[in-house]
Design an enzyme around this catalytic site. Sequence first.
Site, short mmCIF file in Angstrom:
data_model
loop_
_atom_site.label_atom_id
_atom_site.label_comp_id
_atom_site.label_asym_id
_atom_site.label_seq_id
_atom_site.Cartn_x
_atom_site.Cartn_y
_atom_site.Cartn_z
N ARG A 173 5.93 12.99 -14.55
CA ARG A 173 5.67 13.61 -13.25
C ARG A 173 6.93 14.26 -12.69
NH1 ARG A 173 1.59 12.08 -9.77
NH2 ARG A 173 3.00 11.89 -8.00
N ARG A 177 15.60 19.31 -15.41
CA ARG A 177 15.99 20.72 -15.58
C ARG A 177 17.51 20.89 -15.67
NH1 ARG A 177 14.40 20.94 -9.75
NH2 ARG A 177 12.19 21.33 -10.12
N ARG A 250 -1.77 -0.77 -7.88
CA ARG A 250 -0.54 -1.22 -7.24
C ARG A 250 -0.66 -0.89 -5.76
NH1 ARG A 250 3.04 -5.10 -7.91
NH2 ARG A 250 5.18 -4.47 -7.45
N ARG A 281 11.81 2.93 -1.33
CA ARG A 281 12.19 4.17 -0.64
C ARG A 281 12.36 3.89 0.84
NH1 ARG A 281 7.87 8.32 -3.58
NH2 ARG A 281 6.23 6.88 -3.00
N GLU A 301 9.53 1.25 2.14
CA GLU A 301 8.31 1.16 1.33
C GLU A 301 8.47 0.03 0.32
OE1 GLU A 301 6.94 5.21 0.56
OE2 GLU A 301 6.28 4.50 -1.40
N TYR A 349 -4.48 9.22 -10.89
CA TYR A 349 -3.26 9.41 -10.10
C TYR A 349 -3.20 10.87 -9.66
CZ TYR A 349 1.75 8.29 -9.23
OH TYR A 349 2.99 8.06 -8.69
N ASP A 351 -2.59 14.04 -7.20
CA ASP A 351 -1.91 14.51 -6.01
C ASP A 351 -2.89 15.33 -5.16
OD1 ASP A 351 0.57 13.36 -6.34
OD2 ASP A 351 1.33 14.98 -7.59
P1 FAD Z 1 -8.17 8.81 0.10
O1 FAD Z 1 -7.20 9.59 0.90
O2 FAD Z 1 -7.78 7.46 -0.39
O3 FAD Z 1 -9.52 8.70 0.93
C1 FAD Z 1 -10.57 7.84 0.58
C2 FAD Z 1 -11.14 7.29 1.89
O4 FAD Z 1 -12.33 6.56 1.60
C3 FAD Z 1 -10.18 6.33 2.58
O5 FAD Z 1 -9.97 6.73 3.91
C4 FAD Z 1 -10.91 4.99 2.49
O6 FAD Z 1 -10.66 4.14 3.62
C5 FAD Z 1 -12.36 5.43 2.45
N1 FAD Z 1 -13.25 4.44 1.84
C6 FAD Z 1 -13.07 3.79 0.67
N2 FAD Z 1 -14.09 2.95 0.44
C7 FAD Z 1 -14.94 3.08 1.48
C8 FAD Z 1 -16.15 2.46 1.82
N3 FAD Z 1 -16.70 1.52 1.05
N4 FAD Z 1 -16.77 2.82 2.97
C9 FAD Z 1 -16.22 3.75 3.79
N5 FAD Z 1 -15.06 4.37 3.51
C10 FAD Z 1 -14.41 4.03 2.38
N6 FAD Z 1 -0.04 13.58 -3.06
C11 FAD Z 1 0.69 14.71 -2.99
O7 FAD Z 1 0.20 15.79 -3.31
N7 FAD Z 1 1.99 14.68 -2.54
C12 FAD Z 1 2.60 13.54 -2.14
O8 FAD Z 1 3.77 13.56 -1.73
C13 FAD Z 1 1.84 12.32 -2.22
N8 FAD Z 1 2.39 11.15 -1.85
C14 FAD Z 1 1.66 10.01 -1.94
C15 FAD Z 1 2.27 8.82 -1.57
C16 FAD Z 1 1.56 7.63 -1.64
C17 FAD Z 1 2.22 6.34 -1.23
C18 FAD Z 1 0.20 7.64 -2.10
C19 FAD Z 1 -0.58 6.35 -2.20
C20 FAD Z 1 -0.41 8.83 -2.47
C21 FAD Z 1 0.31 10.02 -2.40
N9 FAD Z 1 -0.26 11.23 -2.75
C22 FAD Z 1 0.49 12.38 -2.68
C23 FAD Z 1 -1.66 11.32 -3.22
C24 FAD Z 1 -2.65 11.64 -2.09
O9 FAD Z 1 -2.62 10.60 -1.12
C25 FAD Z 1 -4.06 11.74 -2.66
O10 FAD Z 1 -4.12 12.70 -3.68
C26 FAD Z 1 -5.15 12.09 -1.64
O11 FAD Z 1 -4.88 11.64 -0.36
C27 FAD Z 1 -6.45 11.50 -2.14
O12 FAD Z 1 -7.52 11.88 -1.32
P2 FAD Z 1 -8.92 11.14 -1.52
O13 FAD Z 1 -9.85 11.74 -0.52
O14 FAD Z 1 -9.32 11.15 -2.93
O15 FAD Z 1 -8.61 9.59 -1.21
N1 UDP Z 2 10.74 7.23 -10.74
C1 UDP Z 2 11.94 6.61 -11.03
N2 UDP Z 2 12.99 6.75 -10.18
C2 UDP Z 2 12.90 7.47 -9.04
C3 UDP Z 2 11.69 8.11 -8.74
C4 UDP Z 2 10.62 7.97 -9.61
O1 UDP Z 2 12.06 5.92 -12.04
O2 UDP Z 2 13.91 7.54 -8.29
C5 UDP Z 2 9.60 7.05 -11.67
C6 UDP Z 2 8.76 5.83 -11.31
O3 UDP Z 2 8.29 5.23 -12.50
C7 UDP Z 2 7.62 6.45 -10.54
C8 UDP Z 2 7.41 7.76 -11.33
O4 UDP Z 2 8.75 8.17 -11.67
O5 UDP Z 2 6.46 5.64 -10.54
C9 UDP Z 2 6.72 8.86 -10.56
O6 UDP Z 2 7.45 9.11 -9.37
P1 UDP Z 2 6.84 9.89 -8.14
O7 UDP Z 2 7.93 10.15 -7.17
O8 UDP Z 2 6.05 11.04 -8.64
O9 UDP Z 2 5.85 8.77 -7.55
P2 UDP Z 2 4.99 8.73 -6.19
O10 UDP Z 2 5.63 9.66 -5.21
O11 UDP Z 2 3.61 9.11 -6.58
O12 UDP Z 2 5.11 7.31 -5.76
#
Ligand code: FAD
Ligand code: UDP
Length: 368
Positions: A173, A177, A250, A281, A301, A349, A351
């Site tokens: 991911r 570069r 996780r 983080r 975090e 996984y 985005d």
């Molecule tokens: P979700 O946003 O999880 O929405 C699903 C919803 O369904 C939730 O609100 C949940 O409560 C609801 N739900 C579940 N079960 C039920 C039920 N039984 N009844 C009623 N409601 C229910 N993506 C990026 O592009 N850039 C980033 O920097 C980035 N950072 C991230 C950092 C973290 C820590 C995490 C966890 C994810 C990150 N993502 C990022 C990914 C991004 O969050 C997801 O791609 C996106 O939000 C997923 O949308 P979704 O609608 O599939 O799921």
């Molecule tokens: N990772 C790492 N060191 C860092 C940042 C990321 O080893 O400083 C690894 C780690 O295994 C992580 C993966 O790269 O789960 C993907 O990182 P990313 O930042 O894309 O994860 P997210 O933002 O989805 O938590």
Amino acid sequence: MNVEYDYLIVGSGLFGAIFAYEAKKNGKKCLVIEKRNHLGGNVFCKKIEDINVHAYGAHIFHTNDKKIWNYINQFAEFNGYINSPLANYNGELFNLPFNMNTFYQFWKTTTPQEAQDKIASQVMGLNIGEPQNLEEQALALVGPDIYKKLIKHYTEKQWGRKATSLPAFLIRRLPLRFTFNNNYFNDRYQGIPVGGYNKIINGLLEGIETRINIDYIADRDELQSIAKKIVYTGKIDEFFNYQFGELEYRSLRFDEEVLKIKNFQGNAVVNYCDPFTPFTRIIEHKHFEFGNQPTTVISREYPMAYKKGSEAFYPINDLANNTKLEKYNQLKLNFPNFIFGGRLAEYRYYDMHQIVGAALQLVKRELI
Ligand code: FAD
Ligand code: UDP
């Protein structure tokens, strides 16, 4: 019970909200239900001290796809933020992703050739063929110096298991570069929505009936009878009563703190890559929007084990879980009135841009 709606949408994250918006545009009547006490899924932001705090972890929108970019820009302008996290290893700072700045900080190499030669000399002798796990993949890409300081411990904290038992794709991911470029993403378009992500969710769900604090699973018999079709974005193993066992996830805990200072760490994201710091983080939210407020809000975090009832943030797509997933995917075929989509129902996984893309594909199949 009357069939009142064309679609019942379970979950108000990006996937559910985009589908609801497009369905409404096509004259369909929708109800969106959400089990949390707010709409928006994981992109939800809280306003604290006039700062948009990313309640479920840092979210930076990025995509290479102009259509997806134009689509999301209908709902908010983006601010040009470029994600350039720093990595802290016992007080030493390094640039991420792995680029010429990082290589200089490690080895004082000043040209791409020197950096490539250095990595090649480190990788030579490790005898890695086709990488079989995250550790082998990381070692093959950047060699042991960088692996030990910036990858191994961060990864093992994040996932709660050895890097040797994690899939290689996780580390791919991150860009690698040989230019002096600290942009964490390779995509052409990137930023944070001006006004926060709630603006996008509110725009998508405007004029659509929504109900929060409703868990579909707790009341499924009644709820499924009120709509012709159901779009389900919750956990797939939960939908099928865990009949093939639980899929592993996780989880994370976010500890928020308001600090009465203007600037805590000078950057939105600082990763803690050593084995002793328990969090991975620190996010300083104001920097996502170039904020100038007198105070600041940070979130530490902490990775956590997932158990039923906690937040399922990251699917663990290893072989054992993917095999189980396949069995659940087969069961979906027996539910023709259900559409399964989003990060939890697909156990991928994804985005945000991938979610937008997948929701728009569904719209094409289902509505147009
Ligand atoms: P979700 O946003 O999880 O929405 C699903 C919803 O369904 C939730 O609100 C949940 O409560 C609801 N739900 C579940 N079960 C039920 C039920 N039984 N009844 C009623 N409601 C229910 N993506 C990026 O592009 N850039 C980033 O920097 C980035 N950072 C991230 C950092 C973290 C820590 C995490 C966890 C994810 C990150 N993502 C990022 C990914 C991004 O969050 C997801 O791609 C996106 O939000 C997923 O949308 P979704 O609608 O599939 O799921
Ligand atoms: N990772 C790492 N060191 C860092 C940042 C990321 O080893 O400083 C690894 C780690 O295994 C992580 C993966 O790269 O789960 C993907 O990182 P990313 O930042 O894309 O994860 P997210 O933002 O989805 O938590």
